[in-house]
Design a protein around this motif. Structure first.
Motif, PDB file in Angstrom:
ATOM      1  N   ASN A   2     -10.065  -3.421   1.823  1.00  0.00           N
ATOM      2  CA  ASN A   2      -8.715  -3.609   1.649  1.00  0.00           C
ATOM      3  C   ASN A   2      -8.012  -3.772   3.093  1.00  0.00           C
ATOM      4  O   ASN A   2      -8.029  -2.767   3.987  1.00  0.00           O
ATOM      5  CB  ASN A   2      -8.080  -2.480   0.997  1.00  0.00           C
ATOM      6  N   VAL A   3      -7.316  -4.818   3.056  1.00  0.00           N
ATOM      7  CA  VAL A   3      -6.609  -5.255   4.492  1.00  0.00           C
ATOM      8  C   VAL A   3      -4.978  -5.250   4.072  1.00  0.00           C
ATOM      9  O   VAL A   3      -4.538  -5.868   3.146  1.00  0.00           O
ATOM     10  CB  VAL A   3      -7.042  -6.623   4.873  1.00  0.00           C
ATOM     11  N   VAL A   4      -4.412  -4.420   4.735  1.00  0.00           N
ATOM     12  CA  VAL A   4      -2.905  -4.446   4.611  1.00  0.00           C
ATOM     13  C   VAL A   4      -2.311  -5.285   6.073  1.00  0.00           C
ATOM     14  O   VAL A   4      -2.986  -5.051   6.972  1.00  0.00           O
ATOM     15  CB  VAL A   4      -2.403  -2.936   4.690  1.00  0.00           C
ATOM     16  N   TRP A   5      -1.635  -6.305   5.363  1.00  0.00           N
ATOM     17  CA  TRP A   5      -1.022  -7.073   6.595  1.00  0.00           C
ATOM     18  C   TRP A   5       0.352  -7.638   6.122  1.00  0.00           C
ATOM     19  O   TRP A   5       0.984  -7.476   5.293  1.00  0.00           O
ATOM     20  CB  TRP A   5      -1.869  -8.495   6.297  1.00  0.00           C
ATOM     21  N   ARG A   6       0.905  -8.333   7.037  1.00  0.00           N
ATOM     22  CA  ARG A   6       2.027  -9.114   6.895  1.00  0.00           C
ATOM     23  C   ARG A   6       2.275 -10.522   7.911  1.00  0.00           C
ATOM     24  O   ARG A   6       1.215 -10.580   8.718  1.00  0.00           O
ATOM     25  CB  ARG A   6       3.362  -8.230   7.195  1.00  0.00           C
ATOM     26  N   GLU A   7       3.226 -11.334   7.548  1.00  0.00           N
ATOM     27  CA  GLU A   7       3.191 -12.499   8.174  1.00  0.00           C
ATOM     28  C   GLU A   7       3.798 -12.856   9.494  1.00  0.00           C
ATOM     29  O   GLU A   7       3.731 -13.733  10.087  1.00  0.00           O
ATOM     30  CB  GLU A   7       3.745 -13.746   7.320  1.00  0.00           C
ATOM     31  N   TRP A   8       4.609 -11.623  10.007  1.00  0.00           N
ATOM     32  CA  TRP A   8       5.299 -11.637  11.076  1.00  0.00           C
ATOM     33  C   TRP A   8       5.277 -10.132  11.923  1.00  0.00           C
ATOM     34  O   TRP A   8       4.980  -9.268  11.092  1.00  0.00           O
ATOM     35  CB  TRP A   8       6.477 -12.306  10.694  1.00  0.00           C
TER      36      TRP A   8
END
Length: 90
Positions: A2-8
């Motif tokens: 599971n990878v937690v991410w955001r675009e900016w």
């Protein structure tokens, strides 16, 4: 994995959105190999997200991986398109 991410990533916006409790946080499940690094994981996430949303990362962009810590960081996403040829009988 599971990878937690955001675009900016923008310090001021993150601080403000954290205070408001509206900080975006996306999670994507990807299959990571033993030799994969952060760049590989970022590319896998972008590819997986683009399958569900054709506009996501269409022209590349930035992705910030928050978790897992081993792959955390900010990555530039680049997209290469392969030409597809079609033929019709005249």
């Amino acid at each position: 994995m599971n990878v937690v991410w955001r675009e900016w990533f923008n310090e001021a916006a993150i601080k403000q959105m954290t205070e408001m409790g509206t900080l975006p946080r996306n999670e994507t499940e990807v299959s990571v190999g033993s030799h994969d690094n952060g760049e590989d994981v970022a590319a896998l996430v972008a590819e997986d997200v683009a399958k569900e949303d054709s506009e996501a990362f269409r022209d590349g962009g930035t992705i910030v991986i928050l978790e897992p810590e081993d792959f955390a960081g900010e990555y530039d996403i680049e997209v290469e398109y392969t030409p597809t040829y079609f033929a019709r009988e005249r």
